[in-house]
Design an enzyme around this catalytic site. Sequence first.
Site, PDB file in Angstrom:
ATOM      1  N   HIS A  24     -76.110  38.991  16.372  1.00 43.43           N
ATOM      2  CA  HIS A  24     -77.031  38.051  15.750  1.00 43.43           C
ATOM      3  C   HIS A  24     -77.743  38.668  14.548  1.00 43.43           C
ATOM      4  O   HIS A  24     -78.320  37.939  13.743  1.00 43.43           O
ATOM      5  CB  HIS A  24     -78.064  37.570  16.770  1.00 43.43           C
ATOM      6  N   THR A  46     -98.740  35.838  28.183  1.00 39.59           N
ATOM      7  CA  THR A  46     -97.335  35.520  28.426  1.00 39.59           C
ATOM      8  C   THR A  46     -96.742  35.106  27.091  1.00 39.59           C
ATOM      9  O   THR A  46     -97.400  34.446  26.284  1.00 39.59           O
ATOM     10  CB  THR A  46     -97.203  34.360  29.432  1.00 39.59           C
TER      11      THR A  46
END
Length: 379
Positions: free
Chosen positions: A140, A320
Amino acid sequence: MTQSLNLTRRTMLAGAVFASALIPVLTGTVARAEGGDIKTNAAAVAGDIAKLERVKVDLVAPPFVHAHSQKAEGAPKVVEFTLTIEEKKIVVDDAGTEVHAMTFNGSVPGPMMVVHEGDYVEVTLINPDTNSLQHNIDFHSATGALGGGALTLVNPGETAVLRFKATKAGVFVYHCAPPGMVPWHVTAGMNGAITVLPRDGLKDHKGNDLPYDKVYYVGEQDFYVPKDADGNYKKYESAGDAYSDVLEVMNTLTPSHIVFNGAVGALTGDNAMTAEVGDRVLILHSQANRDTRPHLIGGHGDYVWATGKFANPPELDQETWFIPGGAAGAAYYTFQQPGIYAYVNHNLIEAFEKGAAGHFKVTGDWNDDLMTAVVKPES
C-alpha cells in the site's frame, strides 16, 4: 460453484476457475510496465539508483522490529529485504484449532519493514517449490502496478525482485493479492506492514521531535475456521482441502477468531510486550481486512496517527482510536505506572471472546499521585 470445487495444485496455480476483476488489470499493468503506453528513461533511472548506498536488512518476527535509525542518515538509500513465502499449518488457540496459514517469513503477520521517505525499497520475494500456491505482494506504500502485485506474481519455485520508491511517510499494509484468491490469502495470514519514517523523524503537532525508546508491531488477524455438525472446528490435510469450507465461512463475514500476531494469547504471559516506567513506546498496529479500535487499558495514546500517515499532525490523548480495514496506525505513549496493561480491540466481544488482546508488562515505581486505593475492598 466455488463452494463445491475440489482444488488441485494445477487449478490453484492457474486460478482459471476464479472470476477475478484483477486478471485484466494485472495483464494490462504488466504490459505497460514492460514498455507499453508509459515511456520512461529506464537506463537513466537505473544509473541514478546504482549510485546510491545499498543496505541489507535482516528482518525479525513480530512484535519486534528490526534495528533502524529514527532519523535518516545521509542521502536516500536502497534498502534490501527478503521475504520467503511459507505455507504452513498453525495452531491459533489453546483448543488446538488449526489454520492452513500462508505467511511471509513464517509469521502472522509478516515482519515489519522500516525505511525513510525517499528511500528505495527492494524486496526479493521467494516462493519455494515446496509450496502449492501462486503468490505475490501488494504494498500500500508503493505507487503503480497494483502496489507491486502485477510485477511479483510467483509460482512455486520462482523468485521476483521488486523495487519501489517510498514517497509517502507513514505505516502501510502489505499483503498477498493473487488473481481470484485475494481474500483467502489475506485472511490466511498473508499480510504485514511497512513503516516509512519522515527523514527527520517523528514530530508532534507542534513540530517537536518524538523519539521513541521501544517499538512494537501488532498485526491483527481475522481467521475463518469451519465447524462440523457438532460445532467443533474442523481440521484438513491441506489448504486446498479446506478451501471450499473456508470460503463458505468467509462469505458470512463472521470470523471464528480475531487475534493479535497469529494466535490467541500470542502477546500475553511470557510473550507480553515489555517496558519500564518512563519508556516512550511506539505501537504500530495493522489490520489488512477489517476495521479495528485499539485501546490501551490503563493508558492512552499520547500521540496517535490513527490511519498511520505522518504528514498529518497526530491526535492527542486518545482513549481509543479507529483503524479502518486495509490500513495501519501508530500510537505513541509514555508509560507512567508499573503493572499489566491490556492492549485490546475495544470491540470487547472481539477482544474477550475472539482473542484480539495482548499485554504490556511495565516495571518501575508506583506513583500514588496518579492513582491510589483510598479504601480497599473488605471481605
